[in-house]
Design an enzyme around this catalytic site. Structure first.
Site, PDB file in Angstrom:
ATOM      1  N   ARG A   1     -35.126 -28.980  -1.015  1.00  0.00           N
ATOM      2  CA  ARG A   1     -35.004 -29.671  -1.550  1.00  0.00           C
ATOM      3  C   ARG A   1     -36.007 -28.269  -2.922  1.00  0.00           C
ATOM      4  NH1 ARG A   1     -35.817 -30.219   3.571  1.00  0.00           N
ATOM      5  NH2 ARG A   1     -37.443 -27.932   4.175  1.00  0.00           N
TER       6      ARG A   1
ATOM      7  N   GLU B   1     -35.186 -17.329  13.445  1.00  0.00           N
ATOM      8  CA  GLU B   1     -35.804 -16.651  14.375  1.00  0.00           C
ATOM      9  C   GLU B   1     -34.887 -16.944  15.104  1.00  0.00           C
ATOM     10  OE1 GLU B   1     -39.387 -19.363  17.616  1.00  0.00           O
ATOM     11  OE2 GLU B   1     -38.198 -20.340  15.638  1.00  0.00           O
TER      12      GLU B   1
END
Length: 178
Positions: free
Chosen positions: A61, A98
């Site tokens: 984006r 993560e």
């Protein structure tokens, strides 16, 4: 009385991509001409009148936002992509997710030493992607003058991580863990 704010154009989708996550969807912002224009104005404003040679957009984006910001600043646009997406010679930077690791790449000739660069993306979460982008730009000898994001997720610590890299961070709105 003020009009709509950038935050008002962002849709929240609960439990996406997994249960417990509140996904901040900027496609609704991009689809609205007023919201998109307001966003670009606010991303550009702190840098208007400053020398910006290139705007670096982070996949994916950040390409949409970065292209529009580059146009408004009369600057070039350079994409930073996920590994294996660029066709020419690249330099790469790994960063931690993560669970695991990812790699970002930039063409090795996309930026020249001494250029003033602004990094743009839609979301600042943990700061891993932005940190990799900053490192890549610095490795090519540029001066990264700032990082601009539409959304900050302060609970995830990305702003502190990027500021610890001696970087100015500009965000338009923030969402907590709601």
């Amino acid at each position: 009385m003020t009009g709509p704010q950038v935050r008002d154009y962002i849709r929240t989708i609960p439990d996406f991509p997994r249960e417990g996550v509140m996904f901040r969807d900027v496609t609704t912002l991009f689809a609205d001409p007023r919201g998109f224009g307001l966003t670009i104005d606010q991303l550009v404003n702190p840098y208007a009148g400053h020398r910006i040679d290139k705007v670096v957009g982070l996949e994916a984006r950040g390409f949409i936002l970065g292209g529009a910001v580059a146009h408004r600043l009369s600057a070039g646009f350079v994409p930073v992509r996920k590994q294996g997406k660029l066709p020419g010679a690249v330099i790469r930077e790994a960063y931690k997710l993560e669970y695991g690791e990812a790699v970002m790449e930039i063409h090795d000739d996309a930026l020249r030493a001494g250029e003033q660069v602004l990094i743009v993306d839609d979301l600042l979460a943990t700061g891993g992607t932005a940190g990799a982008g900053i490192t890549l730009c610095r490795r090519l000898g540029t001066q990264v003058v700032g990082c601009a994001f539409v959304i900050d997720l302060p609970d995830l610590g990305g702003r502190a991580r990027i500021e610890a890299m001696d970087m100015q961070v500009h965000t338009l709105c923030a969402f907590g863990g709601d």
